[in-house]
Motif scaffolding. Structure first.
Motif, PDB file in Angstrom:
ATOM      1  N   ALA A  22      45.668  68.296  66.114  1.00 33.31           N
ATOM      2  CA  ALA A  22      44.932  67.293  66.822  1.00 33.31           C
ATOM      3  C   ALA A  22      45.360  65.881  66.596  1.00 33.31           C
ATOM      4  CB  ALA A  22      43.467  67.611  66.846  1.00 33.31           C
ATOM      5  N   GLY A  23      45.922  65.615  65.491  1.00 37.24           N
ATOM      6  CA  GLY A  23      46.363  64.198  65.081  1.00 37.24           C
ATOM      7  C   GLY A  23      47.055  63.511  66.095  1.00 37.24           C
ATOM      8  N   ASP A  24      48.036  64.361  66.705  1.00 34.23           N
ATOM      9  CA  ASP A  24      48.853  63.659  67.814  1.00 34.23           C
ATOM     10  C   ASP A  24      48.006  63.171  68.915  1.00 34.23           C
ATOM     11  OD1 ASP A  24      51.434  64.041  66.242  1.00 34.23           O
ATOM     12  OD2 ASP A  24      51.681  65.764  67.139  1.00 34.23           O
ATOM     13  N   TYR A  25      47.055  64.075  69.450  1.00 32.42           N
ATOM     14  CA  TYR A  25      45.998  63.923  70.427  1.00 32.42           C
ATOM     15  C   TYR A  25      45.284  62.686  70.056  1.00 32.42           C
ATOM     16  CZ  TYR A  25      41.943  64.189  73.286  1.00 32.42           C
ATOM     17  OH  TYR A  25      41.119  64.099  74.079  1.00 32.42           O
ATOM     18  N   PHE A  26      44.765  62.691  68.741  1.00 35.62           N
ATOM     19  CA  PHE A  26      43.762  61.730  68.293  1.00 35.62           C
ATOM     20  C   PHE A  26      44.689  60.237  68.316  1.00 35.62           C
ATOM     21  CE2 PHE A  26      42.085  59.030  64.930  1.00 35.62           C
ATOM     22  CZ  PHE A  26      40.827  58.933  65.156  1.00 35.62           C
ATOM     23  N   LEU A  29      44.730  58.439  71.747  1.00 35.55           N
ATOM     24  CA  LEU A  29      43.442  57.961  72.321  1.00 35.55           C
ATOM     25  C   LEU A  29      43.167  56.369  72.016  1.00 35.55           C
ATOM     26  CD1 LEU A  29      41.152  60.567  71.043  1.00 35.55           C
ATOM     27  CD2 LEU A  29      41.837  60.462  73.462  1.00 35.55           C
ATOM     28  N   PRO A  30      42.555  55.937  72.921  1.00 37.63           N
ATOM     29  CA  PRO A  30      42.386  54.204  72.835  1.00 37.63           C
ATOM     30  C   PRO A  30      41.519  54.190  71.335  1.00 37.63           C
ATOM     31  CG  PRO A  30      41.631  55.021  75.067  1.00 37.63           C
ATOM     32  CD  PRO A  30      41.912  56.096  74.088  1.00 37.63           C
ATOM     33  N   ILE A  31      41.663  53.109  70.873  1.00 37.70           N
ATOM     34  CA  ILE A  31      41.127  52.726  69.608  1.00 37.70           C
ATOM     35  C   ILE A  31      39.705  52.761  69.519  1.00 37.70           C
ATOM     36  CG2 ILE A  31      41.037  50.029  69.748  1.00 37.70           C
ATOM     37  CD1 ILE A  31      41.891  51.978  66.488  1.00 37.70           C
ATOM     38  N   GLU A  32      39.141  52.313  70.669  1.00 38.52           N
ATOM     39  CA  GLU A  32      37.659  52.434  70.639  1.00 38.52           C
ATOM     40  C   GLU A  32      37.005  53.686  70.539  1.00 38.52           C
ATOM     41  OE1 GLU A  32      38.728  51.720  75.146  1.00 38.52           O
ATOM     42  OE2 GLU A  32      39.326  50.885  73.149  1.00 38.52           O
ATOM     43  N   ALA A  52      36.343  67.710  73.558  1.00 42.50           N
ATOM     44  CA  ALA A  52      35.128  67.355  74.418  1.00 42.50           C
ATOM     45  C   ALA A  52      34.525  66.083  74.151  1.00 42.50           C
ATOM     46  CB  ALA A  52      34.246  68.656  74.363  1.00 42.50           C
ATOM     47  N   PHE A  53      34.161  65.617  72.960  1.00 41.53           N
ATOM     48  CA  PHE A  53      33.661  64.462  72.952  1.00 41.53           C
ATOM     49  C   PHE A  53      34.548  63.133  73.150  1.00 41.53           C
ATOM     50  CE2 PHE A  53      32.989  60.752  69.984  1.00 41.53           C
ATOM     51  CZ  PHE A  53      31.476  60.571  69.800  1.00 41.53           C
ATOM     52  N   ALA A  54      35.894  63.313  72.855  1.00 40.54           N
ATOM     53  CA  ALA A  54      36.695  62.228  73.457  1.00 40.54           C
ATOM     54  C   ALA A  54      36.774  62.205  75.090  1.00 40.54           C
ATOM     55  CB  ALA A  54      38.247  62.607  73.110  1.00 40.54           C
ATOM     56  N   ASP A  55      36.471  63.129  75.724  1.00 42.68           N
ATOM     57  CA  ASP A  55      36.513  63.277  77.255  1.00 42.68           C
ATOM     58  C   ASP A  55      35.290  62.595  77.626  1.00 42.68           C
ATOM     59  OD1 ASP A  55      38.935  64.508  77.394  1.00 42.68           O
ATOM     60  OD2 ASP A  55      38.102  66.625  77.848  1.00 42.68           O
ATOM     61  N   THR A  56      34.041  62.930  77.265  1.00 43.14           N
ATOM     62  CA  THR A  56      32.625  62.248  77.194  1.00 43.14           C
ATOM     63  C   THR A  56      32.849  60.678  77.446  1.00 43.14           C
ATOM     64  OG1 THR A  56      31.596  64.421  76.654  1.00 43.14           O
ATOM     65  CG2 THR A  56      30.491  62.261  76.672  1.00 43.14           C
ATOM     66  N   MET A  57      33.338  60.446  76.159  1.00 48.63           N
ATOM     67  CA  MET A  57      33.606  58.994  75.733  1.00 48.63           C
ATOM     68  C   MET A  57      34.421  58.245  76.640  1.00 48.63           C
ATOM     69  SD  MET A  57      31.347  58.654  73.266  1.00 48.63           S
ATOM     70  CE  MET A  57      31.625  56.944  73.140  1.00 48.63           C
TER      71      MET A  57
END
Length: 61
Positions: A22-26, A29-32, A52-57
């Protein structure tokens, strides 16, 4: 919270990022969103929960 707890939370997230790929996925993601994930690392226990958390954010942006 104590330092040992904080270390366990950080290492837990690090383990998810490295062991599940998941490091590549992470990194995409935008820095925020990355910051929010780091702040809520104690709530994330799997790649699925991370996504799921990232999608929600992302929807809250």
């Amino acid at each position: 919270m104590n330092d040992a707890y904080n270390a366990n939370v950080i290492f837990g997230l690090t383990a998810i990022l490295t062991q599940t790929g998941a490091g590549d996925y992470f990194a995409t993601l935008p820095i925020e969103i990355q910051q929010a994930i780091n702040e809520h690392a104690d709530e994330i226990h799997s790649r699925e929960e991370l996504e799921a958390f990232a999608d929600t954010m992302m929807k809250k942006r």
